[in-house]
Design a protein around this motif. Structure first.
Motif, PDB file in Angstrom:
ATOM      1  N   GLY A  14     -45.556  -9.377 -31.207  1.00 20.38           N
ATOM      2  CA  GLY A  14     -45.360  -9.633 -29.784  1.00 20.38           C
ATOM      3  C   GLY A  14     -45.807  -8.446 -28.961  1.00 20.38           C
ATOM      4  N   TRP A  15     -46.301  -8.721 -27.767  1.00 16.28           N
ATOM      5  CA  TRP A  15     -46.685  -7.666 -26.833  1.00 16.28           C
ATOM      6  C   TRP A  15     -46.282  -8.072 -25.426  1.00 16.28           C
ATOM      7  N   GLY A  16     -45.953  -7.081 -24.632  1.00 16.88           N
ATOM      8  CA  GLY A  16     -45.583  -7.347 -23.249  1.00 16.88           C
ATOM      9  C   GLY A  16     -45.931  -6.150 -22.393  1.00 16.88           C
ATOM     10  N   VAL A  17     -46.582  -6.395 -21.278  1.00 15.08           N
ATOM     11  CA  VAL A  17     -46.979  -5.333 -20.366  1.00 15.08           C
ATOM     12  C   VAL A  17     -46.188  -5.486 -19.076  1.00 15.08           C
ATOM     13  N   ILE A  18     -45.564  -4.376 -18.666  1.00 12.75           N
ATOM     14  CA  ILE A  18     -44.826  -4.359 -17.406  1.00 12.75           C
ATOM     15  C   ILE A  18     -45.353  -3.223 -16.547  1.00 12.75           C
ATOM     16  N   GLU A  19     -45.005  -3.285 -15.277  1.00 11.42           N
ATOM     17  CA  GLU A  19     -45.350  -2.213 -14.369  1.00 11.42           C
ATOM     18  C   GLU A  19     -44.067  -1.657 -13.785  1.00 11.42           C
TER      19      GLU A  19
END
Length: 163
Positions: A14-19
């Motif tokens: 799994g991967w997740g990009v946040i700012e």
């Protein structure tokens, strides 16, 4: 500051990009899973590496956070997870990102408030903390939780994210 969270797995990473914006506000950028088919180990690792490289190229995170391996009763399973985890550490490092590691209980405690939270609780809190996020399954939700964990730890320490 963009942060990628990675939840390593040989079948599904799994991967997740946040700012993280000034003031600590978090927003969802993207999330998903790099999946492999059963078969020989080396080609599966190559798929994971290529998939993570594509995610880094598409979303340009500046920091990576990866879940630490937990102790597994099945030595063969632990070894396979270790290989996937090596890819999760290597690919962002090759791209020049600082890589931070967090234990599963630390991620759960940060996001849910309880170190032994269930996956459903983690996914629920991710949706609350990242309005509009619709992670595609538990692996992507876990990856977003790992990114949130880093954003919170960096913020509470009074550090610039990635310092």
């Amino acid at each position: 500051m963009r942060i990628i969270g990675i939840d390593p797995g040989l079948r599904r990473t799994g991967w997740g990009v946040i700012e993280r914006r000034e003031g600590g506000r978090l927003s969802h950028v993207a999330s998903g899973v790099v999946a492999t088919q059963a078969g020989d180990l080396a080609p599966r690792l190559a798929v994971l590496a290529a998939g993570l490289r594509a995610v880094l190229a598409a979303h340009a995170p500046q920091i990576a956070s990866v879940e630490k391996t937990f102790v597994n009763r099945d030595p063969a399973g632990a070894l396979k997870l270790g290989h996937a985890r090596a890819i999760a550490l290597l690919v962002p490092a090759e791209a020049g990102l600082s890589v931070f590691e967090y234990a599963p209980n630390e991620v759960k405690k940060t996001v849910v408030g309880v170190g032994h939270a269930e996956k459903a609780q983690v996914a629920h809190m991710v949706k609350i903390l990242l309005p509009g996020a619709a992670p595609g399954g538990a692996d992507a939700a876990d990856a977003l939780a790992i990114a949130i964990c880093h954003a919170q730890h960096a913020g509470f320490a009074g550090l610039r994210v990635g310092a």
